[in-house]
Design a protein around this motif. Structure first.
Motif, mmCIF file in Angstrom:
data_model
loop_
_atom_site.group_PDB
_atom_site.id
_atom_site.type_symbol
_atom_site.label_atom_id
_atom_site.label_comp_id
_atom_site.label_asym_id
_atom_site.label_seq_id
_atom_site.Cartn_x
_atom_site.Cartn_y
_atom_site.Cartn_z
ATOM 1 N N ALA A 151 48.025 29.327 36.983
ATOM 2 C CA ALA A 151 48.088 29.764 35.959
ATOM 3 C C ALA A 151 47.637 30.998 35.093
ATOM 4 O O ALA A 151 46.531 31.833 35.439
ATOM 5 N N GLY A 152 48.203 31.157 33.784
ATOM 6 C CA GLY A 152 47.520 32.363 33.075
ATOM 7 C C GLY A 152 47.450 33.719 33.914
ATOM 8 O O GLY A 152 48.759 33.879 34.610
ATOM 9 N N MET A 153 46.750 34.760 33.559
ATOM 10 C CA MET A 153 46.641 35.997 33.487
ATOM 11 C C MET A 153 45.973 35.984 33.677
ATOM 12 O O MET A 153 44.333 35.517 33.182
ATOM 13 N N VAL A 154 45.114 37.411 34.790
ATOM 14 C CA VAL A 154 43.950 38.314 35.089
ATOM 15 C C VAL A 154 44.010 39.609 34.873
ATOM 16 O O VAL A 154 44.988 40.319 34.165
ATOM 17 N N MET A 155 42.823 39.886 34.460
ATOM 18 C CA MET A 155 42.069 41.553 33.614
ATOM 19 C C MET A 155 43.004 42.183 34.846
ATOM 20 O O MET A 155 42.497 42.218 35.587
ATOM 21 N N LYS A 156 43.678 43.502 33.975
ATOM 22 C CA LYS A 156 44.217 44.900 35.148
ATOM 23 C C LYS A 156 43.214 45.230 35.696
ATOM 24 O O LYS A 156 41.842 45.273 34.857
ATOM 25 N N PRO A 157 42.466 45.692 36.848
ATOM 26 C CA PRO A 157 41.094 47.037 36.499
ATOM 27 C C PRO A 157 41.040 48.175 36.346
ATOM 28 O O PRO A 157 39.910 48.176 35.816
ATOM 29 N N GLU A 158 41.908 48.952 35.682
ATOM 30 C CA GLU A 158 41.884 50.509 35.739
ATOM 31 C C GLU A 158 40.863 50.271 34.031
ATOM 32 O O GLU A 158 40.040 51.256 34.323
ATOM 33 N N PRO A 159 41.807 49.226 33.285
ATOM 34 C CA PRO A 159 40.675 49.743 32.163
ATOM 35 C C PRO A 159 39.229 49.519 32.174
ATOM 36 O O PRO A 159 38.649 50.016 31.635
ATOM 37 N N TRP A 160 39.155 48.130 32.847
ATOM 38 C CA TRP A 160 37.965 48.432 33.339
ATOM 39 C C TRP A 160 36.972 49.294 33.683
ATOM 40 O O TRP A 160 35.822 50.002 34.319
ATOM 41 N N ALA A 161 37.948 50.129 34.564
ATOM 42 C CA ALA A 161 37.314 51.292 35.635
ATOM 43 C C ALA A 161 36.872 52.367 34.835
ATOM 44 O O ALA A 161 35.716 53.386 34.640
ATOM 45 N N GLN A 162 37.783 52.794 34.250
ATOM 46 C CA GLN A 162 37.050 53.256 32.913
ATOM 47 C C GLN A 162 36.185 53.387 32.180
ATOM 48 O O GLN A 162 35.323 54.039 31.694
ATOM 49 N N ALA A 163 36.425 51.936 31.619
ATOM 50 C CA ALA A 163 35.224 51.977 30.422
ATOM 51 C C ALA A 163 33.978 51.633 31.342
ATOM 52 O O ALA A 163 32.771 52.792 31.065
ATOM 53 N N GLY A 181 35.195 39.447 30.224
ATOM 54 C CA GLY A 181 36.576 39.022 30.416
ATOM 55 C C GLY A 181 36.946 38.103 29.859
ATOM 56 O O GLY A 181 35.910 37.048 28.975
ATOM 57 N N ARG A 182 38.226 38.136 29.751
ATOM 58 C CA ARG A 182 39.429 37.081 28.967
ATOM 59 C C ARG A 182 40.059 35.987 30.316
ATOM 60 O O ARG A 182 40.648 36.547 31.128
ATOM 61 N N TYR A 183 41.028 35.196 29.297
ATOM 62 C CA TYR A 183 42.337 34.796 30.560
ATOM 63 C C TYR A 183 41.399 34.112 31.908
ATOM 64 O O TYR A 183 40.557 33.028 31.147
ATOM 65 N N GLU A 184 42.136 34.291 32.931
ATOM 66 C CA GLU A 184 41.428 33.799 34.334
ATOM 67 C C GLU A 184 40.879 34.378 34.496
ATOM 68 O O GLU A 184 39.851 34.003 35.412
ATOM 69 N N GLY A 185 39.995 35.986 34.113
ATOM 70 C CA GLY A 185 39.182 36.693 34.686
ATOM 71 C C GLY A 185 39.784 37.818 34.784
ATOM 72 O O GLY A 185 40.391 38.509 34.925
ATOM 73 N N ILE A 186 38.352 39.240 35.905
ATOM 74 C CA ILE A 186 38.787 39.853 35.856
ATOM 75 C C ILE A 186 39.221 40.416 37.022
ATOM 76 O O ILE A 186 38.665 39.394 37.682
ATOM 77 N N ASP A 187 39.824 41.362 37.691
ATOM 78 C CA ASP A 187 40.574 41.254 39.020
ATOM 79 C C ASP A 187 39.347 41.718 39.952
ATOM 80 O O ASP A 187 38.458 42.348 39.566
ATOM 81 N N GLU A 188 38.885 40.847 41.597
ATOM 82 C CA GLU A 188 37.649 40.309 41.634
ATOM 83 C C GLU A 188 36.994 42.554 42.029
ATOM 84 O O GLU A 188 36.344 42.529 42.641
ATOM 85 N N ARG A 189 38.461 42.952 42.781
ATOM 86 C CA ARG A 189 38.382 44.247 43.167
ATOM 87 C C ARG A 189 37.159 45.058 41.672
ATOM 88 O O ARG A 189 36.159 45.826 42.424
ATOM 89 N N VAL A 190 37.252 44.823 40.834
ATOM 90 C CA VAL A 190 36.694 45.262 39.875
ATOM 91 C C VAL A 190 34.868 45.649 40.066
ATOM 92 O O VAL A 190 34.048 45.218 40.241
ATOM 93 N N LEU A 191 34.767 43.953 40.829
ATOM 94 C CA LEU A 191 33.098 43.741 40.457
ATOM 95 C C LEU A 191 32.685 44.238 41.873
ATOM 96 O O LEU A 191 31.618 44.967 42.112
#
Ligand code: ADE
Length: 265
Positions: free
Chosen positions: A57-69, A116-126
């Motif tokens: 279910a739901g959506m996951v936050m994409k990694p690239e915007p997080w990496a930039q920020a 994070g929103r939705y189902e969370g942030i792509d784990e690879r960001v962490l």
């Protein structure tokens, strides 16, 4: 101390302009910036989420915007060469936030919060962020919020008020719930008699020794009743005879510096 918060709902953090934290910002006791994650996207639609690999279910936050920020914020970090800022990722899957962690984080020079929103942030960001940050997923408690913003409001307030000068009377930080592992004693103000309810006599006596003893007893009673888990965690190796008696009355024996339920001793 510097705080940076990254969110897709920067307006959610508006309360941080108010009250003690807002005042501390105005006075320069703490610096706080809120960043819109969408401003770090590169596509026309400013996309921050996508469907999860593996389904579900739901959506996951994409990694690239997080990496930039997170790269931008790390580059501007005030921490010394060789030290890392701390990245707090609010999540129900994190370690539980408590007063002890608030004290620990209040010692840091730079805290960055990734909402994070939705189902969370792509784990690879962490994993990736660990090169630049000390990464700590942190939960407010065993329940699920719609995103990290409310958790950040709570954590920034709990941490910010521990920064010297933010709370006008530092004494109030010493005598509050959780500062000594116990819940706070009940408080009363004028009138001394209200709707046939009287303030306990001892509080009007002016006898500070007696008042302190009375309050400590109430702390122990209240904690045993509402939060027995805190009594289990207490270091009672230096309790007074009177406190030991209260604990006994509440059903605890003092064994090797711990309060042990008498049935279990
Ligand atoms: N995000 C969603 N639920 C949360 C919780 N319980 N604590 C911190 N962040 C969250």
């Amino acid at each position: 101390m510097r705080f940076d918060v990254v969110s897709i709902f920067p307006e959610y953090l508006a309360p941080l302009d108010l009250s003690l934290i807002g005042k501390a910002r105005t006075e320069g006791l703490l610096e706080l910036a809120v960043h819109d994650l969408r401003s770090y996207t590169a596509d026309r639609h400013r996309t921050v989420d996508d469907t999860p690999y593996g389904g579900g279910a739901g959506m996951v936050m994409k990694p690239e915007p997080w990496a930039q920020a997170l790269t931008d914020i790390a580059v501007a970090s005030p921490v010394a060469e060789g030290a890392k800022p701390t990245l707090i990722v609010p999540s129900p899957a994190g370690e539980v936030f408590n007063q002890q962690l608030a004290y620990q984080l209040a010692e840091e020079q730079h805290l960055v919060f990734a909402c994070g929103r939705y189902e969370g942030i792509d784990e690879r960001v962490l994993e990736w962020a660990a090169d630049q940050y000390t990464v700590r997923p942190v939960s407010l408690g065993d329940y699920v919020l719609n995103g990290g913003e409310v958790a950040v409001l709570a954590m920034v307030e709990a941490i910010g008020r521990l920064i010297p000068g933010v709370v006008g009377n530092p004494e109030s930080l010493i005598e509050e719930s959780h500062s000594d592992g116990l819940l706070e004693y009940p408080v009363y103000t004028k009138p001394s008699s209200w709707r046939e309810r009287d303030v306990p006599d001892v509080l009007l006596s002016g006898n500070h020794g007696k008042i302190a003893k009375f309050r400590k007893e109430l702390q122990l009673r209240r904690t045993a009743e509402r939060r027995p888990d805190l009594i289990d965690a207490l270091d009672v190796s230096n309790v007074s005879k009177a406190e030991k008696n209260v604990l006994w009355e509440l059903g605890y024996a003092v064994v090797d510096g711990k309060a042990v339920r008498r049935g279990d001793a």
